[in-house]
Design a protein around this motif. Structure first.
Motif, mmCIF file in Angstrom:
data_model
loop_
_atom_site.group_PDB
_atom_site.id
_atom_site.type_symbol
_atom_site.label_atom_id
_atom_site.label_comp_id
_atom_site.label_asym_id
_atom_site.label_seq_id
_atom_site.Cartn_x
_atom_site.Cartn_y
_atom_site.Cartn_z
ATOM 1 N N ARG A 155 13.680 -13.453 -14.531
ATOM 2 C CA ARG A 155 15.365 -13.015 -13.946
ATOM 3 C C ARG A 155 14.587 -14.017 -12.308
ATOM 4 N N LYS A 156 15.355 -15.544 -12.552
ATOM 5 C CA LYS A 156 15.316 -15.679 -10.902
ATOM 6 C C LYS A 156 15.829 -14.797 -10.081
ATOM 7 N N GLY A 157 15.176 -14.233 -9.071
ATOM 8 C CA GLY A 157 16.125 -13.482 -8.106
ATOM 9 C C GLY A 157 16.801 -14.136 -6.977
ATOM 10 N N VAL A 158 17.576 -13.534 -6.848
ATOM 11 C CA VAL A 158 18.517 -14.471 -5.744
ATOM 12 C C VAL A 158 17.292 -13.771 -3.819
ATOM 13 N N TYR A 159 17.679 -15.409 -3.091
ATOM 14 C CA TYR A 159 17.058 -15.390 -2.002
ATOM 15 C C TYR A 159 17.265 -13.974 -1.125
ATOM 16 N N GLY A 160 16.864 -13.699 -1.044
ATOM 17 C CA GLY A 160 16.672 -11.502 0.050
ATOM 18 C C GLY A 160 16.844 -10.839 -0.997
ATOM 19 N N GLU A 161 16.528 -11.190 -2.082
ATOM 20 C CA GLU A 161 16.552 -10.091 -3.385
ATOM 21 C C GLU A 161 15.031 -9.088 -3.172
ATOM 22 N N HIS A 162 14.788 -8.184 -3.347
ATOM 23 C CA HIS A 162 13.715 -7.160 -3.364
ATOM 24 C C HIS A 162 14.010 -6.961 -5.145
ATOM 25 N N SER A 163 12.412 -6.601 -5.403
ATOM 26 C CA SER A 163 12.654 -6.217 -6.550
ATOM 27 C C SER A 163 13.054 -5.700 -7.108
ATOM 28 N N ASP A 164 13.093 -6.063 -8.396
ATOM 29 C CA ASP A 164 14.076 -5.222 -8.961
ATOM 30 C C ASP A 164 14.320 -3.593 -9.842
ATOM 31 N N GLU A 165 12.701 -3.310 -9.505
ATOM 32 C CA GLU A 165 12.148 -1.692 -10.531
ATOM 33 C C GLU A 165 10.997 -1.636 -9.658
ATOM 34 N N SER A 166 10.951 -0.613 -9.176
ATOM 35 C CA SER A 166 9.386 0.264 -9.041
ATOM 36 C C SER A 166 8.610 1.436 -9.747
ATOM 37 N N SER A 167 7.738 0.545 -9.424
ATOM 38 C CA SER A 167 6.455 1.933 -10.377
ATOM 39 C C SER A 167 5.392 2.054 -9.312
ATOM 40 N N MET A 168 4.915 2.779 -9.258
ATOM 41 C CA MET A 168 4.152 4.104 -8.075
ATOM 42 C C MET A 168 2.505 3.229 -8.263
ATOM 43 N N ASP A 169 2.410 3.893 -9.598
ATOM 44 C CA ASP A 169 1.422 3.349 -10.398
ATOM 45 C C ASP A 169 0.717 1.892 -10.903
ATOM 46 N N LEU A 170 -1.038 2.144 -11.239
ATOM 47 C CA LEU A 170 -0.842 1.032 -12.073
ATOM 48 C C LEU A 170 -0.021 0.909 -12.961
ATOM 49 N N SER A 171 -0.825 2.485 -14.143
ATOM 50 C CA SER A 171 -0.455 2.207 -15.548
ATOM 51 C C SER A 171 0.941 2.430 -15.765
ATOM 52 N N SER A 172 1.823 2.875 -14.779
ATOM 53 C CA SER A 172 3.127 2.280 -14.767
ATOM 54 C C SER A 172 3.918 0.968 -14.859
ATOM 55 N N ALA A 173 2.791 0.347 -13.773
ATOM 56 C CA ALA A 173 3.116 -1.198 -13.726
ATOM 57 C C ALA A 173 2.960 -2.072 -14.700
ATOM 58 N N ILE A 174 1.456 -1.209 -15.725
ATOM 59 C CA ILE A 174 0.954 -2.599 -17.301
ATOM 60 C C ILE A 174 2.452 -1.881 -18.070
ATOM 61 N N HIS A 202 1.277 -0.977 -0.027
ATOM 62 C CA HIS A 202 0.166 -0.043 0.041
ATOM 63 C C HIS A 202 1.010 1.751 0.077
ATOM 64 N N ASP A 203 1.955 1.639 0.964
ATOM 65 C CA ASP A 203 2.785 2.699 0.822
ATOM 66 C C ASP A 203 3.983 2.490 -0.081
ATOM 67 N N THR A 204 4.800 1.913 -1.270
ATOM 68 C CA THR A 204 5.306 1.885 -1.685
ATOM 69 C C THR A 204 4.952 1.465 -3.596
ATOM 70 N N GLY A 205 4.089 0.608 -3.475
ATOM 71 C CA GLY A 205 3.358 0.589 -4.858
ATOM 72 C C GLY A 205 4.067 -1.030 -5.215
ATOM 73 N N PHE A 206 3.951 -0.833 -6.568
ATOM 74 C CA PHE A 206 4.680 -1.813 -6.739
ATOM 75 C C PHE A 206 6.172 -2.286 -7.148
ATOM 76 N N GLY A 207 6.855 -3.479 -7.368
ATOM 77 C CA GLY A 207 7.883 -3.665 -7.783
ATOM 78 C C GLY A 207 7.686 -4.917 -8.111
ATOM 79 N N ILE A 208 8.583 -4.918 -9.383
ATOM 80 C CA ILE A 208 8.915 -5.436 -10.482
ATOM 81 C C ILE A 208 9.641 -6.411 -10.608
ATOM 82 N N THR A 209 9.989 -8.041 -10.695
ATOM 83 C CA THR A 209 10.955 -8.636 -11.717
ATOM 84 C C THR A 209 10.662 -9.469 -12.921
ATOM 85 N N GLY A 210 11.277 -9.286 -13.734
ATOM 86 C CA GLY A 210 10.687 -9.483 -14.801
ATOM 87 C C GLY A 210 12.097 -10.742 -15.412
#
Lengths: 170, 120
Positions: free
Chosen positions: A59-78, A49-57
């Motif tokens: 790519r299998k992330g390593v344990y404990g890594e957070h999402s690669d990229e941030s998008s605050m709103d729905l349209s930019s996440a899409i 709710h407070d930080t919006g979307f985090g996106i990883t595409g």
């Protein structure tokens, strides 16, 4: 319905072959996750709710890594997810690359670049050897001669990034 | 300070977590996991712990308490914590298991009674 549920609905509506799996939070403040797959392409989306979307595409992330990229709103996440799912774009940090290395990746010789710049090969060689100590305009010209579209980006944190405009618009 | 590559840090995290005595409770196991991952990153990542938990920073962070999911196919003795690409399973007996989203097990450690997550 929160933003990640809206994203899920949107994907299912406009990408009929997409498969999604929602992993909802048990608390109001916690992070929701959406696993998305379209054929061999995949993404995981985290939403809070407070930080919006985090996106990883793609790519299998390593344990404990957070999402690669941030998008605050729905349209930019899409907007970020579509190239990931449709053409296999990847998220994540790219390794820094030296100018000479970049030229070789583009399968160009110093003479090729020099020819486009109408300069001697030794001038291109000097710029590559100087590394960081080079005029911005010279660097930009050399990158354009390699077929690139150079830009300078500066980040002041997770969601505070700018592209620098180097000259006045006419 | 130079950072050690991420995959080497993960291996070191597994090594250190496996080397300490099994926890007796889920809360103790969760704390062990958090402490160990933070210690490895403090020692090897070259990145300072940021309580804002920034995305894309390159530092590994333990699963947050509010990422706990209540349901795990009726297995009341196992708690699941979701992170970006993994599930961390913690048993009431202190057992720990880290799974990728495709269910591949990356790390497993039995609890104080010798039973692993799969046996709970």
């Amino acid at each position: 319905v929160n933003s990640i549920q809206q994203l899920d609905h949107w994907l299912q509506q406009y990408l009929p072959d997409v498969r999604t799996e929602m992993d909802p939070s048990a608390t109001k403040s916690g992070s929701w996750h959406l696993n998305i797959r379209l054929g061999r392409r995949y993404a995981t989306v985290e939403w809070r709710h407070d930080t919006g979307f985090g996106i990883t595409g793609n790519r299998k992330g390593v344990y404990g890594e957070h999402s690669d990229e941030s998008s605050m709103d729905l349209s930019s996440a899409i907007g970020r997810l579509l190239p990931i799912l449709l053409i296999g774009a990847r998220t994540g940090r790219r390794k820094p690359v030296r100018l000479a290395e970049l030229r070789r990746l583009k399968k160009l010789s110093q003479s090729d670049v020099a020819g486009k710049l109408r300069k001697k090969q030794s001038a291109v060689s000097k710029v590559e050897a100087r590394g960081g100590d080079v005029k911005v305009s010279t660097l930009m010209s050399q990158l354009r001669a390699m077929g690139g579209k150079p830009s300078i980006r500066v980040s002041f944190g997770d969601q505070d990034e700018y592209e620098l405009q180097l000259h006045r618009e006419r | 300070m130079n950072s050690t590559p991420l995959r080497h840090r993960v291996a070191e995290f597994h090594r250190r977590l496996a080397s300490i005595p099994a926890a007796a409770t889920a809360a103790e196991a969760y704390q062990q996991l958090c402490d160990m991952l933070n210690a490895v990153e403090d020692d090897l990542s070259g990145l300072v712990y940021d309580s804002a938990l920034p995305r894309g920073s390159g530092r590994m962070y333990p699963p947050q308490p509010d990422s706990e999911r209540p349901d795990l196919l009726g297995r009341a003795a196992v708690r699941r914590y979701r992170s970006q690409g993994h599930n961390t399973l913690i048993g009431d007996n202190g057992a720990i298991e880290i799974q990728r989203l495709d269910d591949h097990v990356e790390f497993t450690k039995p609890g104080c009674d010798g039973r692993s997550i799969g046996e709970l």
